[in-house]
Design a protein around this motif. Structure first.
Motif, PDB file in Angstrom:
ATOM      1  N   GLY A  99       0.815  -1.206   0.000  1.00  0.00           N
ATOM      2  CA  GLY A  99       0.000   0.000   0.000  1.00  0.00           C
ATOM      3  C   GLY A  99       0.847   1.253   0.000  1.00  0.00           C
ATOM      4  O   GLY A  99       2.015   1.237   0.406  1.00  0.00           O
ATOM      5  N   TRP A 100       0.246   2.352  -0.451  1.00  0.00           N
ATOM      6  CA  TRP A 100       0.958   3.627  -0.571  1.00  0.00           C
ATOM      7  C   TRP A 100       0.032   4.782  -0.214  1.00  0.00           C
ATOM      8  O   TRP A 100      -1.120   4.829  -0.663  1.00  0.00           O
ATOM      9  CB  TRP A 100       1.453   3.794  -2.009  1.00  0.00           C
ATOM     10  CG  TRP A 100       2.030   5.150  -2.364  1.00  0.00           C
ATOM     11  CD1 TRP A 100       1.344   6.232  -2.848  1.00  0.00           C
ATOM     12  CD2 TRP A 100       3.401   5.556  -2.298  1.00  0.00           C
ATOM     13  NE1 TRP A 100       2.204   7.279  -3.093  1.00  0.00           N
ATOM     14  CE2 TRP A 100       3.482   6.897  -2.761  1.00  0.00           C
ATOM     15  CE3 TRP A 100       4.573   4.916  -1.902  1.00  0.00           C
ATOM     16  CZ2 TRP A 100       4.676   7.600  -2.826  1.00  0.00           C
ATOM     17  CZ3 TRP A 100       5.772   5.620  -1.968  1.00  0.00           C
ATOM     18  CH2 TRP A 100       5.818   6.937  -2.428  1.00  0.00           C
ATOM     19  N   LEU A 101       0.544   5.674   0.611  1.00  0.00           N
ATOM     20  CA  LEU A 101      -0.075   6.968   0.849  1.00  0.00           C
ATOM     21  C   LEU A 101       1.032   7.998   0.647  1.00  0.00           C
ATOM     22  O   LEU A 101       2.038   7.989   1.358  1.00  0.00           O
ATOM     23  CB  LEU A 101      -0.636   7.079   2.272  1.00  0.00           C
ATOM     24  CG  LEU A 101      -1.386   8.379   2.562  1.00  0.00           C
ATOM     25  CD1 LEU A 101      -2.802   8.328   1.978  1.00  0.00           C
ATOM     26  CD2 LEU A 101      -1.442   8.658   4.063  1.00  0.00           C
ATOM     27  N   ALA A 102       0.865   8.863  -0.329  1.00  0.00           N
ATOM     28  CA  ALA A 102       1.927   9.805  -0.673  1.00  0.00           C
ATOM     29  C   ALA A 102       2.009  10.930   0.355  1.00  0.00           C
ATOM     30  O   ALA A 102       0.982  11.375   0.873  1.00  0.00           O
ATOM     31  CB  ALA A 102       1.682  10.394  -2.058  1.00  0.00           C
ATOM     32  N   ASP A 147      -4.466   7.917  -1.848  1.00  0.00           N
ATOM     33  CA  ASP A 147      -4.315   9.357  -2.063  1.00  0.00           C
ATOM     34  C   ASP A 147      -5.590  10.023  -2.567  1.00  0.00           C
ATOM     35  O   ASP A 147      -5.781  11.225  -2.381  1.00  0.00           O
ATOM     36  CB  ASP A 147      -3.211   9.623  -3.100  1.00  0.00           C
ATOM     37  CG  ASP A 147      -1.845   9.135  -2.642  1.00  0.00           C
ATOM     38  OD1 ASP A 147      -1.630   9.041  -1.422  1.00  0.00           O
ATOM     39  OD2 ASP A 147      -1.000   8.842  -3.512  1.00  0.00           O
ATOM     40  N   TRP A 148      -6.457   9.256  -3.210  1.00  0.00           N
ATOM     41  CA  TRP A 148      -7.585   9.835  -3.936  1.00  0.00           C
ATOM     42  C   TRP A 148      -8.805   9.834  -3.017  1.00  0.00           C
ATOM     43  O   TRP A 148      -9.550   8.852  -2.941  1.00  0.00           O
ATOM     44  CB  TRP A 148      -7.830   9.044  -5.223  1.00  0.00           C
ATOM     45  CG  TRP A 148      -6.638   9.015  -6.126  1.00  0.00           C
ATOM     46  CD1 TRP A 148      -5.421   8.423  -5.871  1.00  0.00           C
ATOM     47  CD2 TRP A 148      -6.517   9.616  -7.414  1.00  0.00           C
ATOM     48  NE1 TRP A 148      -4.561   8.609  -6.934  1.00  0.00           N
ATOM     49  CE2 TRP A 148      -5.216   9.341  -7.896  1.00  0.00           C
ATOM     50  CE3 TRP A 148      -7.397  10.347  -8.220  1.00  0.00           C
ATOM     51  CZ2 TRP A 148      -4.760   9.776  -9.133  1.00  0.00           C
ATOM     52  CZ3 TRP A 148      -6.940  10.779  -9.457  1.00  0.00           C
ATOM     53  CH2 TRP A 148      -5.639  10.499  -9.909  1.00  0.00           C
ATOM     54  N   ASN A 194      -8.030   1.793  -5.054  1.00  0.00           N
ATOM     55  CA  ASN A 194      -8.032   2.909  -4.117  1.00  0.00           C
ATOM     56  C   ASN A 194      -8.837   2.520  -2.885  1.00  0.00           C
ATOM     57  O   ASN A 194     -10.006   2.155  -2.982  1.00  0.00           O
ATOM     58  CB  ASN A 194      -8.650   4.161  -4.748  1.00  0.00           C
ATOM     59  CG  ASN A 194      -8.451   5.382  -3.864  1.00  0.00           C
ATOM     60  OD1 ASN A 194      -7.336   5.864  -3.707  1.00  0.00           O
ATOM     61  ND2 ASN A 194      -9.526   5.884  -3.273  1.00  0.00           N
ATOM     62  N   VAL A 195      -8.194   2.555  -1.721  1.00  0.00           N
ATOM     63  CA  VAL A 195      -8.864   2.300  -0.449  1.00  0.00           C
ATOM     64  C   VAL A 195      -9.139   3.653   0.198  1.00  0.00           C
ATOM     65  O   VAL A 195      -8.213   4.428   0.430  1.00  0.00           O
ATOM     66  CB  VAL A 195      -7.996   1.421   0.477  1.00  0.00           C
ATOM     67  CG1 VAL A 195      -8.650   1.284   1.852  1.00  0.00           C
ATOM     68  CG2 VAL A 195      -7.781   0.048  -0.153  1.00  0.00           C
TER      69      VAL A 195
END
Length: 299
Positions: A156-159, A182-183, A201-202
């Motif tokens: 997972g990624w959160l910028a 992010d969205w 997208n979570v």
């Protein structure tokens, strides 16, 4: 991803979607996302407004830096205790430099079986502020640092700052990423199509978010508690019709202060005290969505 006027996904109004539910009949998937961040003392950083540095700041910005460092020295440990008391495993958006400078935090996260989401290298740098030719190596380094330290590559990624470039999603997929947050445009997960490759997208929140509400908007703690409770009430009610996701975003230097931490305890007691609330990690939410909502057939 090529520059385009809308995202790499079809528009979808939530009221027109097919209805579906979470495992075991849960009405709401609830996850908590602490942001575990490193700020470098020798670099200009956001001031009290949380806006980006202007280039006129004098460094070191001791007070601003020290406030944020409090989150790692003290605040995160309070957050860990509160979440553990409520049986909640967090999905923590974590700067990879935490592995290098504060490994004891990573070790404790692993002991608690928290999920680690990649959150860039530091929070003094964002992917849309580095040279375009450096982004691919930057993303790769972040994922490899976590893999080297924990033995597991994040999925997972959160910028930092929820900022991306046109290339970020592709670079994430190249490194084994399966979901991003992010969205902040939905209350259900959804699929991206990135050049024929799928990314999920979570839902994350810029509303039930201590940094946005308390630090940027200067809301009071009673107001922040009200925001969280009413967000839960609406999503929980809607979840009886079709699945919903609720996220609380936490920054330990904000919520981990002695004058704020008890509010977190109260709102978590309120949320987990309701039936049919699934306290999950972000990846568990992703997997349940993929099981419940089949991928549309190509037209």
């Amino acid at each position: 991803m090529q520059p385009q006027q809308y995202g790499p996904f079809a528009f979808s109004g939530i009221a027109k979607r097919a209805k579906w539910n979470w495992p075991n009949g849960a009405k709401l998937a609830f996850w908590v996302c602490p942001n575990i961040e490193v700020f470098h003392l020798n670099v200009a950083m956001p001031n009290d407004s949380q806006e980006r540095p202007t280039g006129r700041e004098a460094i070191p910005m001791v007070r601003q830096w020290a406030q944020r460092d409090y989150g790692n020295r003290v605040g995160i440990w309070r957050v860990m205790e509160i979440l553990s008391n409520h049986g909640i495993r967090a999905s923590a958006a974590t700067n990879s430099d935490v592995c290098k400078h504060m490994p004891v935090i990573i070790e404790e996260m692993m002991r608690l079986k928290w999920e680690i989401m990649a959150h860039g290298r530091t929070n003094t740098h964002r992917v849309n502020e580095i040279k375009p030719e450096e982004e691919q190596a930057y993303v790769k380094e972040v994922f490899e640092t976590f893999e080297e330290f924990t033995g597991r590559r994040p999925i997972g990624w959160l910028a930092p700052g929820l900022q991306e470039t046109w290339n970020t999603l592709g670079f994430l997929l190249d490194n084994g990423c399966r979901y991003v947050s992010d969205w902040v445009n939905d209350d259900q997960p959804y699929r991206f199509d990135v050049g024929g490759r799928e990314l999920i997208n979570v839902p994350y929140s810029f509303e039930t978010n201590d940094s946005a509400a308390l630090w940027r908007q200067k809301q009071s703690m009673p107001e922040f508690e009200r925001m969280i409770r009413e967000t839960f009430d609406v999503l929980y009610r809607e979840g009886h019709d079709s699945a919903r996701v609720m996220c609380i975003s936490l920054h330990p230097f904000v919520i981990g202060q002695p004058n704020r931490i008890l509010s977190l305890d109260r709102v978590l007691s309120y949320i987990v005290g309701h039936p049919d609330v699934w306290c999950a990690t972000a990846s568990e939410i992703m997997e349940a969505y993929l099981q419940a909502v089949p991928k549309p057939e190509p037209k």
